[in-house]
Write a protein that holds these residues in place. Structure first.
Motif, PDB file in Angstrom:
ATOM      1  N   GLU A   1       0.845  -1.203   0.000  1.00 32.17           N
ATOM      2  CA  GLU A   1       0.000   0.000   0.000  1.00 32.17           C
ATOM      3  C   GLU A   1       0.879   1.252   0.000  1.00 32.17           C
ATOM      4  O   GLU A   1       0.583   2.239  -0.686  1.00 32.17           O
ATOM      5  CB  GLU A   1      -0.932  -0.011   1.212  1.00 32.17           C
ATOM      6  CG  GLU A   1      -2.112  -0.949   1.057  1.00 32.17           C
ATOM      7  CD  GLU A   1      -3.002  -0.976   2.288  1.00 32.17           C
ATOM      8  OE1 GLU A   1      -2.654  -0.312   3.303  1.00 32.17           O
ATOM      9  OE2 GLU A   1      -4.051  -1.665   2.247  1.00 32.17           O
ATOM     10  N   PHE A   2       1.969   1.191   0.752  1.00 32.70           N
ATOM     11  CA  PHE A   2       2.946   2.294   0.743  1.00 32.70           C
ATOM     12  C   PHE A   2       3.513   2.492  -0.659  1.00 32.70           C
ATOM     13  O   PHE A   2       3.582   3.622  -1.168  1.00 32.70           O
ATOM     14  CB  PHE A   2       4.057   1.986   1.752  1.00 32.70           C
ATOM     15  CG  PHE A   2       5.323   2.775   1.552  1.00 32.70           C
ATOM     16  CD1 PHE A   2       5.355   4.145   1.711  1.00 32.70           C
ATOM     17  CD2 PHE A   2       6.502   2.115   1.199  1.00 32.70           C
ATOM     18  CE1 PHE A   2       6.532   4.872   1.524  1.00 32.70           C
ATOM     19  CE2 PHE A   2       7.680   2.823   1.008  1.00 32.70           C
ATOM     20  CZ  PHE A   2       7.698   4.204   1.161  1.00 32.70           C
ATOM     21  N   ILE A   3       3.878   1.393  -1.312  1.00 34.35           N
ATOM     22  CA  ILE A   3       4.423   1.458  -2.680  1.00 34.35           C
ATOM     23  C   ILE A   3       3.381   2.036  -3.633  1.00 34.35           C
ATOM     24  O   ILE A   3       3.676   2.898  -4.468  1.00 34.35           O
ATOM     25  CB  ILE A   3       4.845   0.054  -3.170  1.00 34.35           C
ATOM     26  CG1 ILE A   3       6.002  -0.505  -2.326  1.00 34.35           C
ATOM     27  CG2 ILE A   3       5.229   0.079  -4.657  1.00 34.35           C
ATOM     28  CD1 ILE A   3       7.312   0.197  -2.499  1.00 34.35           C
ATOM     29  N   GLY A   4       2.136   1.571  -3.496  1.00 32.96           N
ATOM     30  CA  GLY A   4       1.079   2.023  -4.398  1.00 32.96           C
ATOM     31  C   GLY A   4       0.765   3.503  -4.264  1.00 32.96           C
ATOM     32  O   GLY A   4       0.392   4.154  -5.247  1.00 32.96           O
ATOM     33  N   ASN A   5       0.926   4.043  -3.058  1.00 35.02           N
ATOM     34  CA  ASN A   5       0.623   5.467  -2.820  1.00 35.02           C
ATOM     35  C   ASN A   5       1.836   6.374  -3.025  1.00 35.02           C
ATOM     36  O   ASN A   5       1.696   7.602  -3.069  1.00 35.02           O
ATOM     37  CB  ASN A   5       0.100   5.662  -1.391  1.00 35.02           C
ATOM     38  CG  ASN A   5      -1.235   4.980  -1.178  1.00 35.02           C
ATOM     39  OD1 ASN A   5      -2.054   4.934  -2.084  1.00 35.02           O
ATOM     40  ND2 ASN A   5      -1.454   4.436   0.020  1.00 35.02           N
TER      41      ASN A   5
ATOM     42  N   ASP B   1       7.656  13.115  -5.465  1.00 33.88           N
ATOM     43  CA  ASP B   1       7.642  14.560  -5.178  1.00 33.88           C
ATOM     44  C   ASP B   1       6.643  14.954  -4.093  1.00 33.88           C
ATOM     45  O   ASP B   1       6.449  16.139  -3.835  1.00 33.88           O
ATOM     46  CB  ASP B   1       7.344  15.339  -6.471  1.00 33.88           C
ATOM     47  CG  ASP B   1       8.415  15.121  -7.527  1.00 33.88           C
ATOM     48  OD1 ASP B   1       9.587  14.944  -7.141  1.00 33.88           O
ATOM     49  OD2 ASP B   1       8.068  15.088  -8.726  1.00 33.88           O
ATOM     50  N   ASP B   2       5.984  13.953  -3.484  1.00 33.13           N
ATOM     51  CA  ASP B   2       4.990  14.246  -2.441  1.00 33.13           C
ATOM     52  C   ASP B   2       5.470  13.614  -1.133  1.00 33.13           C
ATOM     53  O   ASP B   2       5.285  12.425  -0.888  1.00 33.13           O
ATOM     54  CB  ASP B   2       3.631  13.677  -2.858  1.00 33.13           C
ATOM     55  CG  ASP B   2       2.528  14.020  -1.863  1.00 33.13           C
ATOM     56  OD1 ASP B   2       2.849  14.571  -0.786  1.00 33.13           O
ATOM     57  OD2 ASP B   2       1.354  13.722  -2.157  1.00 33.13           O
ATOM     58  N   VAL B   3       6.074  14.444  -0.272  1.00 34.35           N
ATOM     59  CA  VAL B   3       6.676  13.941   0.973  1.00 34.35           C
ATOM     60  C   VAL B   3       5.637  13.279   1.871  1.00 34.35           C
ATOM     61  O   VAL B   3       5.956  12.363   2.636  1.00 34.35           O
ATOM     62  CB  VAL B   3       7.376  15.096   1.736  1.00 34.35           C
ATOM     63  CG1 VAL B   3       7.968  14.609   3.049  1.00 34.35           C
ATOM     64  CG2 VAL B   3       8.469  15.707   0.870  1.00 34.35           C
ATOM     65  N   SER B   4       4.384  13.685   1.751  1.00 30.71           N
ATOM     66  CA  SER B   4       3.342  13.109   2.604  1.00 30.71           C
ATOM     67  C   SER B   4       3.122  11.621   2.331  1.00 30.71           C
ATOM     68  O   SER B   4       2.524  10.910   3.143  1.00 30.71           O
ATOM     69  CB  SER B   4       2.017  13.867   2.419  1.00 30.71           C
ATOM     70  OG  SER B   4       1.482  13.630   1.124  1.00 30.71           O
ATOM     71  N   THR B   5       3.599  11.133   1.184  1.00 27.46           N
ATOM     72  CA  THR B   5       3.455   9.704   0.850  1.00 27.46           C
ATOM     73  C   THR B   5       4.670   8.887   1.277  1.00 27.46           C
ATOM     74  O   THR B   5       4.727   7.676   1.022  1.00 27.46           O
ATOM     75  CB  THR B   5       3.245   9.514  -0.663  1.00 27.46           C
ATOM     76  OG1 THR B   5       4.445   9.888  -1.376  1.00 27.46           O
ATOM     77  CG2 THR B   5       2.081  10.345  -1.173  1.00 27.46           C
ATOM     78  N   HIS B   6       5.665   9.518   1.900  1.00 31.03           N
ATOM     79  CA  HIS B   6       6.930   8.833   2.210  1.00 31.03           C
ATOM     80  C   HIS B   6       6.944   8.183   3.594  1.00 31.03           C
ATOM     81  O   HIS B   6       7.930   7.541   3.963  1.00 31.03           O
ATOM     82  CB  HIS B   6       8.092   9.824   2.094  1.00 31.03           C
ATOM     83  CG  HIS B   6       8.283  10.356   0.707  1.00 31.03           C
ATOM     84  ND1 HIS B   6       9.364  11.139   0.355  1.00 31.03           N
ATOM     85  CD2 HIS B   6       7.542  10.230  -0.426  1.00 31.03           C
ATOM     86  CE1 HIS B   6       9.261  11.467  -0.931  1.00 31.03           C
ATOM     87  NE2 HIS B   6       8.164  10.937  -1.414  1.00 31.03           N
TER      88      HIS B   6
ATOM     89  N   ILE C   1      12.656   1.103  -4.605  1.00 31.90           N
ATOM     90  CA  ILE C   1      11.232   1.432  -4.625  1.00 31.90           C
ATOM     91  C   ILE C   1      10.767   1.679  -6.059  1.00 31.90           C
ATOM     92  O   ILE C   1       9.712   1.190  -6.487  1.00 31.90           O
ATOM     93  CB  ILE C   1      10.942   2.673  -3.751  1.00 31.90           C
ATOM     94  CG1 ILE C   1      11.323   2.414  -2.284  1.00 31.90           C
ATOM     95  CG2 ILE C   1       9.480   3.095  -3.869  1.00 31.90           C
ATOM     96  CD1 ILE C   1      10.601   1.278  -1.622  1.00 31.90           C
ATOM     97  N   GLU C   2      11.564   2.402  -6.831  1.00 31.16           N
ATOM     98  CA  GLU C   2      11.193   2.686  -8.227  1.00 31.16           C
ATOM     99  C   GLU C   2      11.179   1.408  -9.065  1.00 31.16           C
ATOM    100  O   GLU C   2      10.335   1.249  -9.958  1.00 31.16           O
ATOM    101  CB  GLU C   2      12.157   3.719  -8.818  1.00 31.16           C
ATOM    102  CG  GLU C   2      11.946   5.117  -8.227  1.00 31.16           C
ATOM    103  CD  GLU C   2      12.968   6.133  -8.717  1.00 31.16           C
ATOM    104  OE1 GLU C   2      14.058   5.717  -9.162  1.00 31.16           O
ATOM    105  OE2 GLU C   2      12.660   7.345  -8.649  1.00 31.16           O
ATOM    106  N   ARG C   3      12.091   0.485  -8.775  1.00 33.78           N
ATOM    107  CA  ARG C   3      12.101  -0.801  -9.487  1.00 33.78           C
ATOM    108  C   ARG C   3      10.844  -1.614  -9.167  1.00 33.78           C
ATOM    109  O   ARG C   3      10.260  -2.236 -10.059  1.00 33.78           O
ATOM    110  CB  ARG C   3      13.344  -1.613  -9.093  1.00 33.78           C
ATOM    111  CG  ARG C   3      14.633  -1.179  -9.778  1.00 33.78           C
ATOM    112  CD  ARG C   3      15.822  -1.873  -9.127  1.00 33.78           C
ATOM    113  NE  ARG C   3      17.045  -1.714  -9.893  1.00 33.78           N
ATOM    114  CZ  ARG C   3      17.731  -2.713 -10.452  1.00 33.78           C
ATOM    115  NH1 ARG C   3      17.323  -3.956 -10.301  1.00 33.78           N
ATOM    116  NH2 ARG C   3      18.835  -2.478 -11.141  1.00 33.78           N
ATOM    117  N   ILE C   4      10.435  -1.616  -7.901  1.00 31.89           N
ATOM    118  CA  ILE C   4       9.230  -2.356  -7.513  1.00 31.89           C
ATOM    119  C   ILE C   4       8.003  -1.743  -8.178  1.00 31.89           C
ATOM    120  O   ILE C   4       7.116  -2.447  -8.671  1.00 31.89           O
ATOM    121  CB  ILE C   4       9.074  -2.371  -5.977  1.00 31.89           C
ATOM    122  CG1 ILE C   4      10.245  -3.114  -5.322  1.00 31.89           C
ATOM    123  CG2 ILE C   4       7.751  -3.041  -5.580  1.00 31.89           C
ATOM    124  CD1 ILE C   4      10.337  -2.916  -3.813  1.00 31.89           C
ATOM    125  N   ILE C   5       7.954  -0.414  -8.225  1.00 31.02           N
ATOM    126  CA  ILE C   5       6.835   0.276  -8.885  1.00 31.02           C
ATOM    127  C   ILE C   5       6.772  -0.120 -10.356  1.00 31.02           C
ATOM    128  O   ILE C   5       5.690  -0.412 -10.895  1.00 31.02           O
ATOM    129  CB  ILE C   5       6.973   1.808  -8.720  1.00 31.02           C
ATOM    130  CG1 ILE C   5       6.715   2.196  -7.266  1.00 31.02           C
ATOM    131  CG2 ILE C   5       6.008   2.545  -9.656  1.00 31.02           C
ATOM    132  CD1 ILE C   5       7.077   3.640  -6.945  1.00 31.02           C
TER     133      ILE C   5
END
Length: 437
Positions: free
Chosen positions: A144-148, A152-157, A205-209
């Protein structure tokens, strides 16, 4: 051949053919030479006779294996990520009409002595034997963390600084067990070693996305594959180049380069002929004095089967990854499995290609665990390849050399090399715009 060109390309590997195709589209006059009589160089697909001639010249293939024309066996076993860079290059050039793709039916990972499917849907994740019930809950929070996640949006980190926090720290935050880390890092992020664990987490993280986006495009698995083998890819770019005026010469010897007084290349010799150009691009085999060994050697074993791989629901194709620490190794072992569905072998046969970086002086023993997972084999042909890279970046003499194809199971490192070469040659980043139909 005695005329002037903007660019001469040596070798018809995928890297070289992508570059010659792009440069032809840009209006450059390109001459493409290969000393072999077929396209693809180290990324070719061979028929049965060619395969045995290369790996076992003293023996002819058994008649039971069928006709030459029914076999297209890849020299480098790689699949294409549906959401990866090569797919973007294929989409944004005029190459797709020359190719037909099919999906790879599943992605598997080896764990605790057996293989399990890497989940491609939420339902598969719930049923997966890779995780216990509590671990599935923790893994769901992670995905869910990966999906969100938005860079550029620190609130999703979730309080993480992914340019500083390591992937180990990310796993610890979500409480993931070592086995779960294993299949995420190796079967999804597709790292070949565990070195990534101590590096900043952003790239992982970018690879998993990318993996999850690739799965979402078609379901089943993140991989697609061209009918008739990977050798179709360089041929498709060659056709694109030819449409835009590129000239191709196969079975043409290359006897050396010609240089001007300033040390920059001015052409290529073939017998008594010289083709002139201010830029030469090629694969490492054409420039033994300009490349060095990377220190890695890769073993590839082409296994011919008359049955699907056991414990894979009789799938017609799959990728199987054996993470390195499952076998106390430093590098993963990859198995690419294909069948007649992909027009690479006759009905009733399967091709399973094993590959890994060699770590000992007994490479055939290193891949024995993969052999055991495949079951009985009709035949096995093995080859060992040294990996090479250019010594210089090419800007001093205008000779630009690609890297050998590595042991990874996809083409992302190949497209990185294409973009790097293009930037060094032109001084600008590769930005493709889709051609008008």
């Amino acid at each position: 051949m005695d005329e002037e060109y903007d660019v001469i390309v040596l070798g018809t590997g995928l890297t070289e053919c992508i570059l010659s195709g792009i440069m032809s589209v840009e209006g450059k006059k390109v001459l493409h030479i290969d000393r072999q009589d077929h396209y693809g160089a180290e990324s070719a697909s061979l028929n049965l006779t060619q395969l045995y001639k290369k790996f076992r010249p003293s023996q002819k293939p058994a008649e039971a294996l069928g006709k030459d024309r029914d076999w297209n066996v890849d020299l480098i076993p790689k699949f294409i990520m549906a959401g990866g860079e090569l797919t973007k290059i294929l989409t944004e050039t005029a190459v797709l009409p020359y190719l037909e793709f099919t999906q790879i039916s599943g992605s598997y990972v080896y764990r605790d002595g057996r293989i399990a499917k890497v989940p491609s849907t939420q339902m598969e994740a719930i049923k997966s034997s890779l995780m216990g019930i509590f671990e599935k809950r923790r893994a769901r929070n992670f995905f869910e963390f990966i999906g969100n996640f938005k860079k550029d949006d620190v609130s999703t980190h979730q309080g993480l600084n992914l340019e500083r926090n390591t992937m180990t720290e990310v796993y610890l935050k979500f409480g993931l067990e070592p086995g779960t880390r294993d299949f995420i890092g190796h079967a999804m992020a597709l790292w070949t070693t565990d070195d990534y664990l101590q590096k900043p987490a952003l790239e992982t993280i970018e690879r998993i996305i990318m993996y999850l986006h690739s799965v979402a495009r078609y379901g089943k698995s993140p991989y697609i594959y061209p009918l008739y083998g990977l050798g179709e890819l360089p041929q498709a770019f060659a056709r694109m180049s030819a449409v835009h005026g590129g000239t191709y010469m196969l079975n043409k010897p290359v006897d050396g380069l010609v240089y001007g007084e300033d040390g920059k290349v001015t052409g290529v010799k073939s017998g008594d002929e010289v083709a002139k150009a201010p830029i030469v691009i090629g694969d490492p085999t054409y420039f033994p004095d300009k490349v060095r060994k990377t220190g890695q050697r890769v073993i590839r074993a082409m296994c011919i089967l008359n049955h699907p791989v056991p414990n894979t629901d009789n799938l017609d194709s799959l990728q199987l990854i054996i993470p390195q620490n499952q076998l106390k190794r430093k590098n993963d072992i990859y198995v690419a499995v294909l069948s007649s569905s992909h027009f690479v072998c006759p009905k009733g046969h399967y091709i399973a290609i094993i590959s890994t970086v060699i770590e000992t002086d007994q490479p055939h023993v290193e891949i024995e665990p993969a052999f055991k997972l495949l079951g009985p084999r009709e035949d096995t042909l093995m080859g060992i390849a040294e990996l090479y890279e250019p010594i210089a970046d090419g800007t001093s003499d205008n000779v630009y050399i690609s890297k050998s194809y590595d042991a990874t199971s996809h083409f992302e490192t190949t497209t990185d090399d294409v973009k790097d070469l293009y930037f060094r040659i032109t001084g600008k980043p590769l930005e493709l715009k889709k051609e008008e139909e």
